[in-house]
Scaffold this motif. Structure first.
Motif, PDB file in Angstrom:
ATOM      1  N   ARG A 206       8.443  12.388   8.074  1.00 47.46           N
ATOM      2  CA  ARG A 206       7.827  11.572   7.105  1.00 47.46           C
ATOM      3  C   ARG A 206       6.531  11.046   7.663  1.00 47.46           C
ATOM      4  NH1 ARG A 206      11.691   8.045   3.257  1.00 47.46           N
ATOM      5  NH2 ARG A 206      12.536  10.154   3.378  1.00 47.46           N
ATOM      6  N   GLU A 207       5.366  10.857   6.814  1.00 50.90           N
ATOM      7  CA  GLU A 207       4.371  10.517   7.222  1.00 50.90           C
ATOM      8  C   GLU A 207       3.643   9.625   6.313  1.00 50.90           C
ATOM      9  OE1 GLU A 207       1.189  13.082   7.871  1.00 50.90           O
ATOM     10  OE2 GLU A 207       1.450  14.452   5.947  1.00 50.90           O
ATOM     11  N   LEU A 208       2.859   8.486   6.844  1.00 50.01           N
ATOM     12  CA  LEU A 208       2.286   7.631   5.842  1.00 50.01           C
ATOM     13  C   LEU A 208       0.874   8.230   5.233  1.00 50.01           C
ATOM     14  CD1 LEU A 208       1.859   4.710   4.860  1.00 50.01           C
ATOM     15  CD2 LEU A 208       0.502   4.069   6.780  1.00 50.01           C
ATOM     16  N   VAL A 209       0.920   7.973   3.927  1.00 47.62           N
ATOM     17  CA  VAL A 209      -0.236   8.724   3.128  1.00 47.62           C
ATOM     18  C   VAL A 209      -1.346   7.554   2.910  1.00 47.62           C
ATOM     19  CG1 VAL A 209      -1.059   9.781   1.181  1.00 47.62           C
ATOM     20  CG2 VAL A 209       1.150  10.527   2.132  1.00 47.62           C
ATOM     21  N   ALA A 210      -0.829   6.475   2.402  1.00 50.25           N
ATOM     22  CA  ALA A 210      -1.888   5.246   2.109  1.00 50.25           C
ATOM     23  C   ALA A 210      -0.890   3.870   1.688  1.00 50.25           C
ATOM     24  CB  ALA A 210      -2.418   5.789   0.806  1.00 50.25           C
ATOM     25  N   SER A 211      -1.645   3.101   2.177  1.00 49.65           N
ATOM     26  CA  SER A 211      -0.993   1.663   1.814  1.00 49.65           C
ATOM     27  C   SER A 211      -2.000   0.596   1.205  1.00 49.65           C
ATOM     28  CB  SER A 211      -0.584   1.071   3.248  1.00 49.65           C
ATOM     29  OG  SER A 211      -1.616   0.915   3.954  1.00 49.65           O
ATOM     30  N   ILE A 212      -1.396  -0.273   0.295  1.00 50.71           N
ATOM     31  CA  ILE A 212      -2.115  -1.377   0.091  1.00 50.71           C
ATOM     32  C   ILE A 212      -1.385  -2.792   0.322  1.00 50.71           C
ATOM     33  CG2 ILE A 212      -1.253  -0.981  -2.232  1.00 50.71           C
ATOM     34  CD1 ILE A 212      -4.030  -2.050  -3.346  1.00 50.71           C
ATOM     35  N   THR A 213      -2.154  -3.878   0.831  1.00 50.53           N
ATOM     36  CA  THR A 213      -1.527  -4.863   1.202  1.00 50.53           C
ATOM     37  C   THR A 213      -1.537  -5.719   0.053  1.00 50.53           C
ATOM     38  OG1 THR A 213      -3.564  -6.158   1.738  1.00 50.53           O
ATOM     39  CG2 THR A 213      -2.378  -4.973   3.411  1.00 50.53           C
ATOM     40  N   SER A 214      -0.816  -6.922  -0.133  1.00 49.47           N
ATOM     41  CA  SER A 214      -0.793  -7.890  -1.249  1.00 49.47           C
ATOM     42  C   SER A 214      -2.136  -8.492  -1.531  1.00 49.47           C
ATOM     43  CB  SER A 214       0.298  -8.989  -1.016  1.00 49.47           C
ATOM     44  OG  SER A 214      -0.268  -9.916   0.056  1.00 49.47           O
ATOM     45  N   GLY A 215      -2.964  -8.660  -0.592  1.00 47.51           N
ATOM     46  CA  GLY A 215      -4.375  -8.966  -0.704  1.00 47.51           C
ATOM     47  C   GLY A 215      -5.291  -7.863  -1.016  1.00 47.51           C
ATOM     48  N   GLY A 216      -5.006  -6.581  -1.424  1.00 46.11           N
ATOM     49  CA  GLY A 216      -5.529  -5.545  -1.961  1.00 46.11           C
ATOM     50  C   GLY A 216      -6.427  -4.777  -0.877  1.00 46.11           C
ATOM     51  N   VAL A 217      -6.046  -4.867   0.423  1.00 52.37           N
ATOM     52  CA  VAL A 217      -6.577  -4.086   1.709  1.00 52.37           C
ATOM     53  C   VAL A 217      -6.168  -2.724   1.711  1.00 52.37           C
ATOM     54  CG1 VAL A 217      -7.268  -3.835   3.866  1.00 52.37           C
ATOM     55  CG2 VAL A 217      -7.381  -6.145   2.738  1.00 52.37           C
TER      56      VAL A 217
ATOM     57  N   ARG B 291     -10.033  11.606  -0.656  1.00 55.62           N
ATOM     58  CA  ARG B 291      -9.433  12.491  -1.712  1.00 55.62           C
ATOM     59  C   ARG B 291      -8.446  11.601  -2.468  1.00 55.62           C
ATOM     60  NH1 ARG B 291      -6.272  16.680  -0.800  1.00 55.62           N
ATOM     61  NH2 ARG B 291      -5.585  15.961   1.391  1.00 55.62           N
ATOM     62  N   PHE B 292      -7.838  10.803  -1.722  1.00 53.12           N
ATOM     63  CA  PHE B 292      -6.632   9.808  -2.328  1.00 53.12           C
ATOM     64  C   PHE B 292      -7.034   8.395  -2.439  1.00 53.12           C
ATOM     65  CE2 PHE B 292      -3.327  12.588  -0.301  1.00 53.12           C
ATOM     66  CZ  PHE B 292      -3.600  13.643  -0.930  1.00 53.12           C
ATOM     67  N   THR B 293      -6.625   7.768  -3.623  1.00 55.53           N
ATOM     68  CA  THR B 293      -7.027   6.218  -3.780  1.00 55.53           C
ATOM     69  C   THR B 293      -5.671   5.731  -4.047  1.00 55.53           C
ATOM     70  OG1 THR B 293      -9.223   6.865  -4.753  1.00 55.53           O
ATOM     71  CG2 THR B 293      -8.249   4.585  -5.304  1.00 55.53           C
ATOM     72  N   ILE B 294      -5.298   4.558  -3.752  1.00 52.75           N
ATOM     73  CA  ILE B 294      -4.374   3.825  -3.793  1.00 52.75           C
ATOM     74  C   ILE B 294      -4.618   2.415  -4.301  1.00 52.75           C
ATOM     75  CG2 ILE B 294      -4.148   2.628  -1.588  1.00 52.75           C
ATOM     76  CD1 ILE B 294      -1.135   2.772  -1.862  1.00 52.75           C
ATOM     77  N   SER B 295      -3.950   2.101  -5.791  1.00 52.77           N
ATOM     78  CA  SER B 295      -4.146   0.830  -6.230  1.00 52.77           C
ATOM     79  C   SER B 295      -2.868   0.167  -6.756  1.00 52.77           C
ATOM     80  CB  SER B 295      -5.066   1.341  -7.909  1.00 52.77           C
ATOM     81  OG  SER B 295      -4.019   1.987  -8.372  1.00 52.77           O
TER      82      SER B 295
END
Length: 119
Positions: free
Chosen positions: A45-56, A66-70
């Protein structure tokens, strides 16, 4: 305990797009980050994307560009927009939440949603 409802997976042709959504329900504590992981057959299993509580946001090299996290904090929803999909993107994608409760770090996982890229 927090539960996740993942949706948006399916079959798509190479070069196509998919938008995955993860909706959290239940008690919400102090959240560090919301993440999307994936696991292909025979691979870890690998990490694809992450977003912190601050939006980073942060992306793995495989999906960068290619990917976007929101994240919608009010609705406790995190989305993963995947464009220009490749065959190697085929995997089960998992929503993950990391945070702290009563001074102890926790990590919750969704059941996963299948993404298949095939011609």
């Amino acid at each position: 305990q927090v539960q996740f409802v993942e949706s948006g997976g399916g079959l798509v042709q190479p070069g196509g797009s998919l938008r995955l959504s993860c909706a959290a329900s239940g008690s919400i504590f102090s959240i560090y980050a919301m993440n999307w992981y994936r696991q292909a057959p025979g691979k870890q299993r690998e990490l694809v994307a992450s977003i912190t509580s601050g939006g980073v946001t942060k992306f793995a090299d495989s999906g960068k560009g290619r990917f976007t996290i929101s994240r919608d904090s009010a609705k406790n929803v995190v989305d993963l927009q995947m464009n220009s999909l490749k065959l190697e993107d085929t995997a089960v994608y998992y929503c993950n939440e990391v945070g702290q409760r009563d001074g102890v770090q926790y990590s919750y996982w969704g059941q996963g949603t299948q993404v298949t890229v095939s011609s």
